[in-house]
Design a protein around this motif. Structure first.
Motif, PDB file in Angstrom:
ATOM      1  N   ARG A   1      -2.189   0.671  -6.910  1.00  0.00           N
ATOM      2  CA  ARG A   1      -3.649   0.782  -6.907  1.00  0.00           C
ATOM      3  C   ARG A   1      -4.236   0.957  -5.509  1.00  0.00           C
ATOM      4  O   ARG A   1      -5.397   1.293  -5.375  1.00  0.00           O
ATOM      5  CB  ARG A   1      -4.281  -0.448  -7.569  1.00  0.00           C
ATOM      6  N   GLN A   2      -3.468   0.700  -4.481  1.00  0.00           N
ATOM      7  CA  GLN A   2      -3.942   0.870  -3.105  1.00  0.00           C
ATOM      8  C   GLN A   2      -3.172   2.033  -2.488  1.00  0.00           C
ATOM      9  O   GLN A   2      -1.947   1.968  -2.316  1.00  0.00           O
ATOM     10  CB  GLN A   2      -3.722  -0.415  -2.289  1.00  0.00           C
TER      11      GLN A   2
ATOM     12  N   LEU B   1     -12.037  -3.253  -1.149  1.00  0.00           N
ATOM     13  CA  LEU B   1     -10.885  -3.372  -2.040  1.00  0.00           C
ATOM     14  C   LEU B   1     -11.377  -3.924  -3.329  1.00  0.00           C
ATOM     15  O   LEU B   1     -10.972  -3.978  -4.331  1.00  0.00           O
ATOM     16  CB  LEU B   1      -9.808  -4.277  -1.430  1.00  0.00           C
TER      17      LEU B   1
ATOM     18  N   ALA C   1      -4.584  -6.091   2.719  1.00  0.00           N
ATOM     19  CA  ALA C   1      -3.889  -4.986   2.067  1.00  0.00           C
ATOM     20  C   ALA C   1      -3.910  -3.744   2.941  1.00  0.00           C
ATOM     21  O   ALA C   1      -2.967  -2.995   2.981  1.00  0.00           O
ATOM     22  CB  ALA C   1      -4.524  -4.686   0.711  1.00  0.00           C
ATOM     23  N   VAL C   2      -4.997  -3.511   3.639  1.00  0.00           N
ATOM     24  CA  VAL C   2      -5.118  -2.345   4.503  1.00  0.00           C
ATOM     25  C   VAL C   2      -5.978  -2.712   5.681  1.00  0.00           C
ATOM     26  O   VAL C   2      -7.025  -3.306   5.546  1.00  0.00           O
ATOM     27  CB  VAL C   2      -5.772  -1.154   3.747  1.00  0.00           C
TER      28      VAL C   2
ATOM     29  N   VAL D   1       0.859  -1.186   0.000  1.00  0.00           N
ATOM     30  CA  VAL D   1       0.000   0.000   0.000  1.00  0.00           C
ATOM     31  C   VAL D   1       0.897   1.237   0.000  1.00  0.00           C
ATOM     32  O   VAL D   1       1.806   1.354   0.813  1.00  0.00           O
ATOM     33  CB  VAL D   1      -0.924   0.027   1.235  1.00  0.00           C
TER      34      VAL D   1
ATOM     35  N   GLY E   1      -8.473   0.793  -8.332  1.00  0.00           N
ATOM     36  CA  GLY E   1      -7.837   0.849  -7.019  1.00  0.00           C
ATOM     37  C   GLY E   1      -8.727   1.430  -5.943  1.00  0.00           C
ATOM     38  O   GLY E   1      -9.933   1.579  -6.115  1.00  0.00           O
ATOM     39  N   ASN E   2      -8.095   1.741  -4.835  1.00  0.00           N
ATOM     40  CA  ASN E   2      -8.792   2.286  -3.683  1.00  0.00           C
ATOM     41  C   ASN E   2      -7.906   3.327  -3.016  1.00  0.00           C
ATOM     42  O   ASN E   2      -6.694   3.149  -2.928  1.00  0.00           O
ATOM     43  CB  ASN E   2      -9.124   1.163  -2.696  1.00  0.00           C
TER      44      ASN E   2
ATOM     45  N   ARG F   1      -7.766   5.775   0.569  1.00  0.00           N
ATOM     46  CA  ARG F   1      -8.327   6.000   1.900  1.00  0.00           C
ATOM     47  C   ARG F   1      -7.606   7.156   2.556  1.00  0.00           C
ATOM     48  O   ARG F   1      -6.473   7.467   2.187  1.00  0.00           O
ATOM     49  CB  ARG F   1      -8.163   4.743   2.746  1.00  0.00           C
TER      50      ARG F   1
END
Length: 123
Positions: free
Chosen positions: A41-42, A123, A110-111, A12, A73-74, A76
């Motif tokens: 992508r994260q 995700l 991933a997170v 990430v 992706g994401n 945050r």
């Protein structure tokens, strides 16, 4: 003007933003665009040291969100400052962005973290 640092934690990319995010600052969007172009992508935008954000800064956040999501992706937000949190609440962007309070629980997924709203973006 903001100061931007990036580092990777377990796949990430963390973008650490400090200072002011305003119409004059395009560095954040360019940094994220470069990260996405490189295949990341994260992303997490760490915003605990953002002292000021104006409407154009909020627009940059929305543009970043759209860019990353359209790339599969994401993105945050991590520990936004009180001022940023107020604006996210007023504009209802806190219902769009997942807001994390801690990055320590990165183990396994991933997170990790504690979201401040009940419907986190998956995700």
């Amino acid at each position: 003007m903001s100061i931007i640092r990036t580092h990777e934690i377990r796949g990430v990319m963390v973008v650490d933003i400090s200072g002011r995010v305003s119409i004059l600052d395009r560095q954040i969007r360019e940094t994220v665009r470069d990260l996405v172009a490189a295949g990341h992508r994260q992303l997490i935008l760490k915003m605990s040291n953002v002292s000021f954000i104006d409407s154009c800064g909020l627009g940059q956040l929305v543009s970043i969100y759209t860019l990353v999501r359209n790339s599969g992706g994401n993105v945050r937000l991590l520990t936004p400052s009180h001022r940023v949190r107020q604006l996210l609440n007023t504009t209802k962007l806190d219902t769009i962005f997942e807001i994390l309070e801690d990055v320590a629980p990165f183990a396994g997924s991933a997170v990790g973290g504690v979201a401040t709203h009940p419907a986190p973006i998956g995700l």
